[in-house]
Design a protein around this motif. Sequence first.
Motif, short mmCIF file in Angstrom:
data_model
loop_
_atom_site.label_atom_id
_atom_site.label_comp_id
_atom_site.label_asym_id
_atom_site.label_seq_id
_atom_site.Cartn_x
_atom_site.Cartn_y
_atom_site.Cartn_z
N HIS A 130 -7.37 0.58 5.85
CA HIS A 130 -6.09 1.03 5.57
C HIS A 130 -5.93 2.53 5.86
O HIS A 130 -7.06 3.18 5.65
CB HIS A 130 -5.57 0.73 4.08
CG HIS A 130 -4.51 1.13 3.71
ND1 HIS A 130 -3.95 2.50 3.46
CD2 HIS A 130 -3.26 0.33 3.87
CE1 HIS A 130 -2.60 2.35 3.22
NE2 HIS A 130 -2.06 1.21 3.51
N ASN A 179 0.69 -4.16 -1.05
CA ASN A 179 -0.38 -3.76 -1.37
C ASN A 179 0.07 -2.85 -2.36
O ASN A 179 0.94 -2.05 -2.35
CB ASN A 179 -0.74 -2.82 -0.20
CG ASN A 179 -2.01 -1.56 -0.45
OD1 ASN A 179 -2.44 -1.89 -1.52
ND2 ASN A 179 -2.15 -0.88 0.58
N LYS A 188 -1.69 -0.63 -4.04
CA LYS A 188 -2.57 0.63 -4.12
C LYS A 188 -2.92 0.91 -5.50
O LYS A 188 -3.50 0.04 -6.24
CB LYS A 188 -1.50 1.89 -3.52
CG LYS A 188 -1.16 1.38 -2.23
CD LYS A 188 -0.25 2.66 -1.40
CE LYS A 188 -0.16 2.16 0.19
NZ LYS A 188 0.53 3.22 0.79
N GLU A 247 0.82 0.69 11.11
CA GLU A 247 1.60 1.58 10.14
C GLU A 247 1.61 3.10 10.53
O GLU A 247 0.44 3.61 10.37
CB GLU A 247 0.94 1.43 8.76
CG GLU A 247 0.80 -0.08 8.16
CD GLU A 247 0.53 -0.09 6.75
OE1 GLU A 247 1.03 -0.50 5.91
OE2 GLU A 247 -0.61 0.49 6.28
N ALA A 292 4.95 0.40 6.38
CA ALA A 292 5.48 2.04 6.26
C ALA A 292 6.72 2.15 6.11
O ALA A 292 7.68 1.73 6.97
CB ALA A 292 4.88 2.69 7.50
N GLY A 293 7.24 2.65 4.97
CA GLY A 293 8.64 2.86 4.76
C GLY A 293 9.72 1.93 4.61
O GLY A 293 10.80 2.20 4.38
N ILE A 302 4.43 6.15 5.89
CA ILE A 302 3.92 5.59 4.72
C ILE A 302 4.37 6.10 3.37
O ILE A 302 4.39 7.45 3.14
CB ILE A 302 2.48 5.20 4.66
CG1 ILE A 302 1.82 4.37 5.84
CG2 ILE A 302 1.72 5.04 3.47
CD1 ILE A 302 0.50 4.52 5.80
N GLY A 303 5.09 5.45 2.57
CA GLY A 303 5.79 6.09 1.33
C GLY A 303 6.80 6.82 1.71
O GLY A 303 7.43 7.56 0.53
N LEU A 346 3.70 -5.58 5.88
CA LEU A 346 2.81 -4.99 4.80
C LEU A 346 3.39 -3.79 4.12
O LEU A 346 3.86 -2.89 4.73
CB LEU A 346 1.26 -4.38 5.42
CG LEU A 346 0.47 -3.79 4.80
CD1 LEU A 346 -0.02 -4.61 3.75
CD2 LEU A 346 -0.69 -3.31 5.37
N VAL A 347 3.78 -4.08 2.61
CA VAL A 347 4.70 -3.06 1.95
C VAL A 347 4.04 -2.69 0.54
O VAL A 347 3.01 -3.42 0.15
CB VAL A 347 5.90 -3.87 1.85
CG1 VAL A 347 5.93 -4.99 1.07
CG2 VAL A 347 7.01 -3.00 1.11
N ALA A 348 4.39 -1.43 0.66
CA ALA A 348 3.70 -0.99 -0.94
C ALA A 348 4.82 -0.38 -1.72
O ALA A 348 5.46 -1.21 -2.55
CB ALA A 348 2.84 0.05 -0.80
N SER A 349 5.11 0.98 -1.73
CA SER A 349 6.01 1.45 -2.68
C SER A 349 7.48 0.94 -2.76
O SER A 349 8.04 0.83 -3.77
CB SER A 349 6.09 2.97 -2.31
OG SER A 349 6.67 2.99 -0.86
O1 G3P Z 1 -0.09 -0.80 2.75
C1 G3P Z 1 1.08 -0.57 2.88
C2 G3P Z 1 1.40 0.80 3.38
O2 G3P Z 1 0.76 1.66 3.64
C3 G3P Z 1 2.96 1.04 3.28
O3 G3P Z 1 3.30 1.66 2.01
O4 G3P Z 1 4.65 2.79 0.57
O5 G3P Z 1 5.30 2.91 2.93
O6 G3P Z 1 5.44 0.59 1.96
P1 G3P Z 1 5.03 1.87 1.83
#
Ligand code: G3P
Length: 218
Positions: free
Chosen positions: A88, A5, A7, A136, A175-176, A141-142, A195-198
């Motif tokens: 989300h 993701n 974002k 999550e 998340a994290g 998250i983050g 599911l990963v972002a940062s």
């Molecule tokens: O959609 C993925 C998310 O909310 C997790 O975010 O930055 O912790 O990988 P992050």
Amino acid sequence: MFVINCKNYEEISGDKIIKFVKTAEKISKKFKIKIAICPPQHLIGVVATSSIPIFAQHVDNSKVGSTTGFVIPELLKKSKVNGSLINHSEHRITSKEIQKLVLKLKDLKMTSIVCVKDVAEAKKYAKLNPDYIAIEPPELIGSGKAVSTERPELITEATIAVKSAQNNTKLLCGAGIVSGKDVSKAVELGSKGILVASGIIKAKNWDKIISEFAKALV
Ligand code: G3P
């Protein structure tokens, strides 16, 4: 399934999203692993025809036609978008909307990923038979502290909750997550992907970190 993701991080703004998706395409091919990308909503069209699945970060339950500013599944489909996150943590919607959107995406043969914050929600929404439930915990998250190490019981309990729906829904977690180790642990605990972002978007070397995650998933 490995879902990234993006974002609205600055790191993938403008043309940078093209380089990012190309990197993911290359790694997807190399490790023969399904990597899906959720670009910022306004950039979906720029990368929608890539060789890997492109998902929306959010989708609205609005009609085709006079619905200014809403992002709707029917038109996403026409732009070759393959699916969407639903509910989300940073864009929560009502359970009625979740229900309608899961059905709509199914009708359109698009992938649905319903995001949930706890096991009770995982159990409730797995009954709708989305393709994936992504658990999550919002507080991680983050954070750089992975759900798989900080809250392992959440993944094992969510695995059971999703299985109890006795359909084809699979569990993802997020998340994290910042390392291949975090990913392996999530899979060991029963998650069918992440599911990963940062942890990916903010990394200095996208090729290196996406490869590290991919290796942990194959
Ligand atoms: O959609 C993925 C998310 O909310 C997790 O975010 O930055 O912790 O990988 P992050």
